[in-house]
Design a protein around this motif. Structure first.
Motif, PDB file in Angstrom:
ATOM      1  N   SER A  30       0.822  -1.190   0.000  1.00  0.00           N
ATOM      2  CA  SER A  30       0.000   0.000   0.000  1.00  0.00           C
ATOM      3  C   SER A  30       0.860   1.245   0.000  1.00  0.00           C
ATOM      4  CB  SER A  30      -0.907  -0.003   1.240  1.00  0.00           C
ATOM      5  OG  SER A  30      -1.536   1.231   1.385  1.00  0.00           O
ATOM      6  N   ARG A  31       0.391   2.268  -0.715  1.00  0.00           N
ATOM      7  CA  ARG A  31       1.098   3.541  -0.695  1.00  0.00           C
ATOM      8  C   ARG A  31       0.852   4.279   0.616  1.00  0.00           C
ATOM      9  NH1 ARG A  31      -0.815   6.251  -6.177  1.00  0.00           N
ATOM     10  NH2 ARG A  31      -0.889   7.968  -4.734  1.00  0.00           N
ATOM     11  N   LEU A  32      -0.108   3.814   1.411  1.00  0.00           N
ATOM     12  CA  LEU A  32      -0.471   4.499   2.646  1.00  0.00           C
ATOM     13  C   LEU A  32       0.231   3.933   3.874  1.00  0.00           C
ATOM     14  CD1 LEU A  32      -4.269   4.875   1.945  1.00  0.00           C
ATOM     15  CD2 LEU A  32      -2.482   6.584   1.668  1.00  0.00           C
ATOM     16  N   SER A  33       0.961   2.866   3.704  1.00  0.00           N
ATOM     17  CA  SER A  33       1.685   2.275   4.816  1.00  0.00           C
ATOM     18  C   SER A  33       3.138   2.090   4.380  1.00  0.00           C
ATOM     19  CB  SER A  33       1.058   0.926   5.195  1.00  0.00           C
ATOM     20  OG  SER A  33       1.725   0.387   6.296  1.00  0.00           O
ATOM     21  N   LYS A  38       2.276   5.246   9.009  1.00  0.00           N
ATOM     22  CA  LYS A  38       1.004   5.014   8.341  1.00  0.00           C
ATOM     23  C   LYS A  38       0.350   6.350   8.004  1.00  0.00           C
ATOM     24  CE  LYS A  38      -2.890   2.296   9.901  1.00  0.00           C
ATOM     25  NZ  LYS A  38      -3.313   1.392  10.912  1.00  0.00           N
ATOM     26  N   GLU A  96      -8.563   0.925   5.350  1.00  0.00           N
ATOM     27  CA  GLU A  96      -7.135   1.248   5.400  1.00  0.00           C
ATOM     28  C   GLU A  96      -6.545   1.449   4.009  1.00  0.00           C
ATOM     29  OE1 GLU A  96      -4.693  -1.229   7.815  1.00  0.00           O
ATOM     30  OE2 GLU A  96      -6.144  -1.240   9.451  1.00  0.00           O
ATOM     31  N   THR A  97      -7.021   0.667   3.037  1.00  0.00           N
ATOM     32  CA  THR A  97      -6.455   0.762   1.687  1.00  0.00           C
ATOM     33  C   THR A  97      -7.511   0.924   0.596  1.00  0.00           C
ATOM     34  OG1 THR A  97      -6.480  -1.643   1.426  1.00  0.00           O
ATOM     35  CG2 THR A  97      -4.442  -0.643   2.286  1.00  0.00           C
ATOM     36  N   GLU A  98      -8.807   0.847   0.955  1.00  0.00           N
ATOM     37  CA  GLU A  98      -9.862   0.880  -0.045  1.00  0.00           C
ATOM     38  C   GLU A  98     -10.962   1.866   0.333  1.00  0.00           C
ATOM     39  OE1 GLU A  98     -11.094  -3.223  -0.096  1.00  0.00           O
ATOM     40  OE2 GLU A  98      -9.763  -3.655  -1.775  1.00  0.00           O
ATOM     41  N   GLU A 129      -8.205   7.930  -6.373  1.00  0.00           N
ATOM     42  CA  GLU A 129      -7.015   7.080  -6.380  1.00  0.00           C
ATOM     43  C   GLU A 129      -5.738   7.895  -6.561  1.00  0.00           C
ATOM     44  OE1 GLU A 129      -7.841   4.007  -9.272  1.00  0.00           O
ATOM     45  OE2 GLU A 129      -8.893   2.796  -7.768  1.00  0.00           O
ATOM     46  N   LEU A 134      -5.784   5.525  -2.187  1.00  0.00           N
ATOM     47  CA  LEU A 134      -6.746   4.474  -1.846  1.00  0.00           C
ATOM     48  C   LEU A 134      -7.201   3.767  -3.118  1.00  0.00           C
ATOM     49  CD1 LEU A 134      -8.997   6.448   0.660  1.00  0.00           C
ATOM     50  CD2 LEU A 134      -7.498   4.532   1.245  1.00  0.00           C
ATOM     51  N   ASN A 135      -7.499   2.490  -3.010  1.00  0.00           N
ATOM     52  CA  ASN A 135      -8.066   1.731  -4.118  1.00  0.00           C
ATOM     53  C   ASN A 135      -9.580   1.880  -4.050  1.00  0.00           C
ATOM     54  OD1 ASN A 135      -8.345  -0.112  -6.252  1.00  0.00           O
ATOM     55  ND2 ASN A 135      -8.597  -1.799  -4.812  1.00  0.00           N
TER      56      ASN A 135
END
Length: 161
Positions: A30-33, A38, A96-98, A129, A134-135
């Protein structure tokens, strides 16, 4: 002494196969973690991005259901208000990712609703996105009304010129 071994086993070398069960358990990058920490994105941030991206598409007259639009119109007239609420008519679920997006819109009369819906889905998904990382798993568009153009003969004549 010479001995020959006969085997019914295949002679091709075998390598351990990667199990699909372990592949599903591996965490998705993930680009967010990152290793530095985070990044958490609030729902209202995603709502605003989705609202702005939806309004960018030609053919969207307004957003939100009837009572939401009426309340928004009153709120805009109050001195000192922040102006129009860009998140009006937008519902989001953010993990968290979506993210999943629900949009309530009013379309202009004469516009192809199917084409407009696909354009909105594409623009909202791309914007979220790109800006958040986020996806976007789904963008649902609900058309609540059609804005009819006001015909010149429907307007009352002005008593003053």
């Amino acid at each position: 002494m010479t001995s020959t071994l006969t085997s019914t086993e295949p002679t091709t070398p075998t390598t351990p196969a990667r199990s699909t069960a372990t592949a599903a358990v591996l965490p998705r990058q993930s680009r967010l973690s990152t290793t530095d920490g985070k990044i958490v994105i609030a729902e209202n941030v995603v709502q605003k991005i989705a609202g702005i991206a939806c309004r960018e598409v030609s053919g969207v007259h307004a957003m939100g259901g009837g009572s939401t639009r009426a309340f928004g119109a009153i709120r805009e007239r109050i001195p000192g208000s922040n102006g129009p609420n860009v998140a009006q008519g937008v519902g989001v679920e953010v993990g968290e990712t979506e993210a999943a997006i629900d949009l309530d819109i009013v379309v202009q009369y004469g516009i192809s609703i199917a084409d407009l819906g696909r354009s909105i889905q594409r623009n909202v998904k791309t914007s979220i996105e790109r800006m958040t990382g986020l996806n976007v798993v789904e963008v649902n568009v609900s058309v609540d009304d059609v804005h009819m153009p006001e015909a010149p003969e429907d307007r009352p004549e002005s008593r003053v010129s």
